[in-house]
Enzyme design. Sequence first.
Site, mmCIF file in Angstrom:
data_model
loop_
_atom_site.group_PDB
_atom_site.id
_atom_site.type_symbol
_atom_site.label_atom_id
_atom_site.label_comp_id
_atom_site.label_asym_id
_atom_site.label_seq_id
_atom_site.Cartn_x
_atom_site.Cartn_y
_atom_site.Cartn_z
ATOM 1 N N ASP A 91 9.890 4.761 -4.734
ATOM 2 C CA ASP A 91 9.078 4.128 -3.688
ATOM 3 C C ASP A 91 8.054 3.237 -4.383
ATOM 4 O O ASP A 91 7.032 3.709 -4.867
ATOM 5 C CB ASP A 91 8.414 5.224 -2.840
ATOM 6 C CG ASP A 91 7.481 4.656 -1.781
ATOM 7 O OD1 ASP A 91 7.231 3.431 -1.801
ATOM 8 O OD2 ASP A 91 6.990 5.438 -0.955
ATOM 9 N N LYS A 113 4.535 -3.702 1.454
ATOM 10 C CA LYS A 113 3.154 -4.135 1.184
ATOM 11 C C LYS A 113 3.023 -5.580 0.653
ATOM 12 O O LYS A 113 2.938 -6.494 1.449
ATOM 13 C CB LYS A 113 2.470 -3.107 0.290
ATOM 14 C CG LYS A 113 2.216 -1.810 1.076
ATOM 15 C CD LYS A 113 1.134 -0.949 0.490
ATOM 16 C CE LYS A 113 0.641 0.064 1.496
ATOM 17 N NZ LYS A 113 1.023 1.443 1.239
ATOM 18 N N TYR A 151 -6.213 6.397 11.028
ATOM 19 C CA TYR A 151 -6.838 7.680 10.701
ATOM 20 C C TYR A 151 -8.267 7.765 11.218
ATOM 21 O O TYR A 151 -9.186 8.100 10.483
ATOM 22 C CB TYR A 151 -6.836 7.923 9.180
ATOM 23 C CG TYR A 151 -5.479 7.794 8.554
ATOM 24 C CD1 TYR A 151 -4.529 8.794 8.735
ATOM 25 C CD2 TYR A 151 -5.133 6.668 7.820
ATOM 26 C CE1 TYR A 151 -3.274 8.685 8.175
ATOM 27 C CE2 TYR A 151 -3.873 6.538 7.267
ATOM 28 C CZ TYR A 151 -2.953 7.548 7.448
ATOM 29 O OH TYR A 151 -1.712 7.422 6.895
ATOM 30 N N TYR A 155 2.575 10.093 -1.717
ATOM 31 C CA TYR A 155 2.422 9.531 -0.369
ATOM 32 C C TYR A 155 3.589 8.575 -0.119
ATOM 33 O O TYR A 155 3.860 7.701 -0.950
ATOM 34 C CB TYR A 155 1.087 8.788 -0.216
ATOM 35 C CG TYR A 155 0.989 8.127 1.143
ATOM 36 C CD1 TYR A 155 0.670 8.879 2.260
ATOM 37 C CD2 TYR A 155 1.274 6.773 1.309
ATOM 38 C CE1 TYR A 155 0.635 8.305 3.524
ATOM 39 C CE2 TYR A 155 1.241 6.181 2.566
ATOM 40 C CZ TYR A 155 0.924 6.951 3.666
ATOM 41 O OH TYR A 155 0.891 6.383 4.913
HETATM 42 C C1 LIG Z 1 1.759 2.321 2.152
HETATM 43 C C2 LIG Z 1 2.880 3.078 1.586
HETATM 44 C C3 LIG Z 1 3.972 3.459 2.374
HETATM 45 C C4 LIG Z 1 4.046 3.178 3.866
HETATM 46 O O1 LIG Z 1 4.058 1.826 4.146
HETATM 47 P P1 LIG Z 1 3.639 1.328 5.630
HETATM 48 O O2 LIG Z 1 3.920 -0.129 5.599
HETATM 49 O O3 LIG Z 1 2.191 1.672 5.773
HETATM 50 O O4 LIG Z 1 4.488 2.071 6.589
HETATM 51 C C5 LIG Z 1 5.005 4.146 1.775
HETATM 52 N N1 LIG Z 1 4.974 4.440 0.457
HETATM 53 C C6 LIG Z 1 3.941 4.081 -0.341
HETATM 54 C C7 LIG Z 1 3.981 4.424 -1.784
HETATM 55 C C8 LIG Z 1 2.850 3.407 0.194
HETATM 56 O O5 LIG Z 1 1.812 3.076 -0.580
#
Ligand SMILES: *Cc1c(COP(=O)(O)O)cnc(C)c1O
Length: 429
Positions: free
Chosen positions: A244, A273, A17, A144
């Site tokens: 997610d 992550k 970004y 997100y």
């Molecule tokens: C960071 C994140 C993503 C995307 O993961 P990347 O490894 O950056 O592609 C998707 N969902 C959530 C909730 C996130 O925090």
Amino acid sequence: MTPDDLAFDRDHIWHPYTSMSQPLPCYPVVAAAGTSLQLADSRQLVDGMSSWWAAIHGYNHPRLNQALQAQMAEMSHVMFGGITHPAAVALCRRLVAMTPSQLECVFLADSGSVAVEVSMKMALQYWQAKGEKRQRFLTLRNGYHGDTFAAMSVCDPQNSMHSLYQGYLPEHLFAPAPPRFDQPWQEQDADALEQLIVEHHQQLAAVILEPIVQGAGGMRFYHPRYLHRVRELCDRYQLLLIADEIATGFGRTGRLFACEHAAISPDILCVGKALTGGTMTLSATLTTRTVADTISNGAAGCFMHGPTFMGNPLACAVAAESLAILQENHWQTQVMDIERQLHTALMPLSSQPEVADVRVLGAIGVVETHRPVNMAAMQAFFVEQGVWIRPFGRLIYLMPPYVISPQALARLTDAVSAAVAHPALFNSQ
Ligand SMILES: *Cc1c(COP(=O)(O)O)cnc(C)c1O
């Protein structure tokens, strides 16, 4: 790193970004160990970010390094099509054992965004196999889910990139942002969501959300009763629920998975992550036997996805070790201790004139300000203070590695206190 290296970086390398023509400064880091990042000029910074939720055990962890070296001596990579290997099996065994019991089938991929793409494709293929045309998703404002196209289409339409890609992104449904974690729950808080489900359930493939903590879309914490209601509504209207947990998974919110705050289980779960302890990129999408069987019995006869580096042995080996460390390390105590200290140190900042709100959950501390931070100035200020904290917009937040010492954590919270007392570190609006 030489001044020439930094000039090359500025002229040729894109950062997340960031403008290529007017980039904000980048700080050269040459090593990292435990909870500290070492700058090229030898200064040490206390890490408050865990490299975006990932480095939960700290950097340069001897056991993670050892797991990588041991795997490297066998093989670093091998294709996953028609081949399996011990590291993938060891990792998936752990994932199946530690996630809710209905989640039995694991799809490994390379990043969080891809795990989200995979989860959405699973939902689409599931309904296709059942002979129903259901192609829309329902999600929450302020969410997100990543930067690839399907993931972007379920990010908050205002604070993400919808306007930029209008006409190109599929249009999904957005329920209002859910009520706060620390406010009393009222049943009507889920009415708007219920209304959307009642009106559109026949077109909906799934509800997708971040359980309890909305991360990059605003660092909001919401009420577990809300999540509980979502699960009930998904059951009543036979919708799939995609959780997610890419940011929240593996203990960050004080529970191993944030879904546990509401005692619910999703039909599809995305993790990433912290999965490898911040060592390598890897993600996983888990689902139920029912979803997996339905997809597999559909017209395609299989799930249509298969990344080149699927199940990369190095990533799997280090992830399996990271999960072992997590389970041996008393993460609950670590996260609870961090929560208590963040609470004590940050809550008093609510009375500061620059501060709009302070909230803490698990090993996450958020100070929301009235004015947007001046990124360049505030980042420089934090580096001066010997800490690595990367704010965005009106949010200054901490999510340190679980192994941080009380002294190092105090360095972080002291730096945040000092920053909010400096009006010059904020933009006028
Ligand atoms: C960071 C994140 C993503 C995307 O993961 P990347 O490894 O950056 O592609 C998707 N969902 C959530 C909730 C996130 O925090």
